[in-house]
Design a protein around this motif. Structure first.
Motif, PDB file in Angstrom:
ATOM      1  N   LEU A   1     -14.552 -12.991  18.192  1.00 53.92           N
ATOM      2  CA  LEU A   1     -15.174 -14.323  17.778  1.00 53.92           C
ATOM      3  C   LEU A   1     -14.137 -15.167  16.988  1.00 53.92           C
ATOM      4  O   LEU A   1     -14.282 -16.360  17.464  1.00 53.92           O
ATOM      5  CB  LEU A   1     -16.551 -13.741  16.955  1.00 53.92           C
ATOM      6  CG  LEU A   1     -17.651 -13.106  17.798  1.00 53.92           C
ATOM      7  CD1 LEU A   1     -18.700 -12.977  16.387  1.00 53.92           C
ATOM      8  CD2 LEU A   1     -18.135 -13.985  19.031  1.00 53.92           C
TER       9      LEU A   1
ATOM     10  N   GLU B   1     -11.902 -16.432  19.730  1.00 48.69           N
ATOM     11  CA  GLU B   1     -12.840 -17.419  20.507  1.00 48.69           C
ATOM     12  C   GLU B   1     -12.864 -18.811  19.831  1.00 48.69           C
ATOM     13  O   GLU B   1     -12.569 -19.893  20.364  1.00 48.69           O
ATOM     14  CB  GLU B   1     -13.983 -16.725  20.818  1.00 48.69           C
ATOM     15  CG  GLU B   1     -14.268 -15.755  21.591  1.00 48.69           C
ATOM     16  CD  GLU B   1     -15.683 -15.511  22.054  1.00 48.69           C
ATOM     17  OE1 GLU B   1     -16.645 -16.310  22.012  1.00 48.69           O
ATOM     18  OE2 GLU B   1     -16.071 -14.195  22.337  1.00 48.69           O
ATOM     19  N   ARG B   2     -13.180 -18.914  18.441  1.00 50.76           N
ATOM     20  CA  ARG B   2     -13.413 -19.933  17.607  1.00 50.76           C
ATOM     21  C   ARG B   2     -11.965 -20.783  17.613  1.00 50.76           C
ATOM     22  O   ARG B   2     -12.125 -22.203  17.719  1.00 50.76           O
ATOM     23  CB  ARG B   2     -13.749 -19.630  16.314  1.00 50.76           C
ATOM     24  CG  ARG B   2     -14.290 -20.883  15.572  1.00 50.76           C
ATOM     25  CD  ARG B   2     -14.610 -20.420  14.174  1.00 50.76           C
ATOM     26  NE  ARG B   2     -16.060 -19.819  14.405  1.00 50.76           N
ATOM     27  CZ  ARG B   2     -16.329 -18.558  14.133  1.00 50.76           C
ATOM     28  NH1 ARG B   2     -15.440 -17.593  13.901  1.00 50.76           N
ATOM     29  NH2 ARG B   2     -17.498 -17.979  14.467  1.00 50.76           N
TER      30      ARG B   2
ATOM     31  N   VAL C   1     -11.364 -22.576  21.029  1.00 52.93           N
ATOM     32  CA  VAL C   1     -12.490 -23.395  21.295  1.00 52.93           C
ATOM     33  C   VAL C   1     -12.035 -24.768  20.501  1.00 52.93           C
ATOM     34  O   VAL C   1     -12.014 -25.922  21.148  1.00 52.93           O
ATOM     35  CB  VAL C   1     -13.870 -23.049  20.904  1.00 52.93           C
ATOM     36  CG1 VAL C   1     -14.791 -24.226  21.056  1.00 52.93           C
ATOM     37  CG2 VAL C   1     -14.408 -21.975  21.953  1.00 52.93           C
TER      38      VAL C   1
ATOM     39  N   ARG D   1      -9.800 -20.244  26.272  1.00 51.56           N
ATOM     40  CA  ARG D   1     -11.195 -20.130  25.656  1.00 51.56           C
ATOM     41  C   ARG D   1     -11.937 -19.613  26.949  1.00 51.56           C
ATOM     42  O   ARG D   1     -13.033 -18.838  26.417  1.00 51.56           O
ATOM     43  CB  ARG D   1     -11.633 -21.423  25.232  1.00 51.56           C
ATOM     44  CG  ARG D   1     -12.173 -22.588  26.289  1.00 51.56           C
ATOM     45  CD  ARG D   1     -12.695 -23.828  25.705  1.00 51.56           C
ATOM     46  NE  ARG D   1     -13.131 -24.603  26.794  1.00 51.56           N
ATOM     47  CZ  ARG D   1     -13.182 -26.038  26.768  1.00 51.56           C
ATOM     48  NH1 ARG D   1     -12.535 -26.547  25.606  1.00 51.56           N
ATOM     49  NH2 ARG D   1     -13.628 -26.579  27.605  1.00 51.56           N
TER      50      ARG D   1
ATOM     51  N   LEU E   1     -14.106 -16.098  26.286  1.00 54.00           N
ATOM     52  CA  LEU E   1     -15.693 -16.188  26.318  1.00 54.00           C
ATOM     53  C   LEU E   1     -16.158 -15.018  27.461  1.00 54.00           C
ATOM     54  O   LEU E   1     -17.018 -14.566  27.043  1.00 54.00           O
ATOM     55  CB  LEU E   1     -16.125 -17.409  26.752  1.00 54.00           C
ATOM     56  CG  LEU E   1     -15.924 -18.756  25.636  1.00 54.00           C
ATOM     57  CD1 LEU E   1     -16.085 -20.057  25.928  1.00 54.00           C
ATOM     58  CD2 LEU E   1     -16.845 -18.345  24.335  1.00 54.00           C
TER      59      LEU E   1
ATOM     60  N   GLU F   1     -18.779 -24.440  23.001  1.00 51.76           N
ATOM     61  CA  GLU F   1     -19.210 -24.193  21.693  1.00 51.76           C
ATOM     62  C   GLU F   1     -20.537 -23.617  21.710  1.00 51.76           C
ATOM     63  O   GLU F   1     -20.770 -22.835  20.759  1.00 51.76           O
ATOM     64  CB  GLU F   1     -19.150 -25.630  21.082  1.00 51.76           C
ATOM     65  CG  GLU F   1     -17.858 -26.333  20.505  1.00 51.76           C
ATOM     66  CD  GLU F   1     -17.385 -27.193  21.798  1.00 51.76           C
ATOM     67  OE1 GLU F   1     -18.047 -27.258  22.947  1.00 51.76           O
ATOM     68  OE2 GLU F   1     -16.419 -27.758  21.582  1.00 51.76           O
TER      69      GLU F   1
ATOM     70  N   LEU G   1     -20.020 -19.867  22.307  1.00 52.15           N
ATOM     71  CA  LEU G   1     -19.469 -19.123  21.129  1.00 52.15           C
ATOM     72  C   LEU G   1     -20.687 -19.102  20.073  1.00 52.15           C
ATOM     73  O   LEU G   1     -20.648 -17.907  19.508  1.00 52.15           O
ATOM     74  CB  LEU G   1     -18.490 -20.029  20.383  1.00 52.15           C
ATOM     75  CG  LEU G   1     -17.882 -19.569  18.967  1.00 52.15           C
ATOM     76  CD1 LEU G   1     -17.441 -18.252  19.138  1.00 52.15           C
ATOM     77  CD2 LEU G   1     -16.796 -20.588  18.495  1.00 52.15           C
TER      78      LEU G   1
ATOM     79  N   HIS H   1     -22.683 -16.164  21.127  1.00 52.92           N
ATOM     80  CA  HIS H   1     -21.940 -14.575  21.102  1.00 52.92           C
ATOM     81  C   HIS H   1     -22.182 -14.467  19.632  1.00 52.92           C
ATOM     82  O   HIS H   1     -22.242 -13.223  19.303  1.00 52.92           O
ATOM     83  CB  HIS H   1     -20.568 -15.043  21.292  1.00 52.92           C
ATOM     84  CG  HIS H   1     -20.093 -15.084  22.921  1.00 52.92           C
ATOM     85  ND1 HIS H   1     -19.173 -15.272  23.364  1.00 52.92           N
ATOM     86  CD2 HIS H   1     -20.951 -14.918  23.988  1.00 52.92           C
ATOM     87  CE1 HIS H   1     -19.053 -15.259  24.844  1.00 52.92           C
ATOM     88  NE2 HIS H   1     -20.376 -15.309  25.171  1.00 52.92           N
TER      89      HIS H   1
END
Length: 253
Positions: A142, A145-146, A149, A157, A161, A202, A205, A208
């Motif tokens: 995560l 991912e952040r 993003v 991304r 994701l 966003e 995310l 998730h």
């Protein structure tokens, strides 16, 4: 099923968006092994480009141009196209050549219906047995991912994701399930390219994060609800209403 979708691993954030090159295995079979490796290299490359939404549905794939790009014969390219066709990522049209597949509305609905079934099964099996180190691994994913993003790295991304869902399946140790879900996610990328309207990275995310929170609490019911809601939200952001293609309706509007 294609082996172009490799098993995914969590890597250092600095290297998260750099695909790892697959090395061609050299054996005593010589040219035969080299040809096989070249075929798989093309399959992997096209599959990755579709997964990262860099290769659009309907794009023509010229045998000659692909041969020049990968420095291989048209025979090798044709073998790769045949494999991609079996995986429903490429369509071969007589006298016209190879094209990146263009999923129909019905196919899009079917793909997401199957994803819903498989991913619910993953959550149902994983939630009661997930370990603290696995939760930590998901938190790390995560974090990556952040970062992607936030940096607006579209291809990175997109892949990350999608990887989230594969990482969950990997934690069950069922490679067949991982490969099935991987194929569906690649096809989902094609569907998104054709039908997606304003899907928010966003939002995905955040969803998730909520799923991992529920997994950490070992709350199967809530984790199932959140995964179902997540997939529903992806569908909501797709234009799958066939009436929107009615010419009379469009012109009157």
């Amino acid at each position: 099923m294609s082996k172009g979708v490799s098993t995914l691993k969590i890597v250092d954030p600095a290297k998260a968006d750099k695909p790892t090159a697959r090395k061609t295995r050299v054996t005593a079979s010589g040219k035969s092994a080299a040809k096989s490796g070249s075929t798989q290299r093309i399959v992997d490359s096209v599959t990755t480009a579709i997964a990262e939404r860099r290769l659009m549905p309907g794009t023509k794939l010229s045998e000659q141009k692909m041969g020049d790009i990968y420095n291989v014969s048209r025979t090798v390219v044709r073998q790769a196209f045949n494999q991609l066709s079996r995986d429903r990522l490429v369509v071969l049209e007589p006298a016209r050549g190879a094209f990146v597949a263009m999923p129909t509305v019905a196919e899009a609905r079917h793909v997401f219906a199957v994803r819903d079934i498989l991913e619910a099964a993953v959550i149902r099996q994983l939630c009661p047995v997930i370990t603290d180190p696995q939760i930590k691994e998901l938190r790390y994913h995560l974090q990556i991912e952040r970062s992607a993003v936030s940096d607006n790295e579209v291809s990175g991304r997109t892949r990350l994701l999608a990887d989230f869902h594969i990482v969950l399946a990997q934690m069950l140790g069922n490679q067949v399930l991982v490969e099935m879900l991987s194929e569906l996610l690649i096809r989902s990328s094609l569907i998104a390219l054709m039908y997606q309207s304003s899907h928010s990275a966003e939002a995905s995310l955040s969803e998730h994060v909520a799923i991992v929170d529920a997994l950490e609490k070992r709350d199967v019911k809530d984790a199932l609800r959140l995964m179902g809601k997540h997939l529903d939200n992806v569908l909501i952001n797709l234009h799958l209403d066939p009436h929107s293609l009615d010419l009379a309706q469009i012109l009157k509007a």
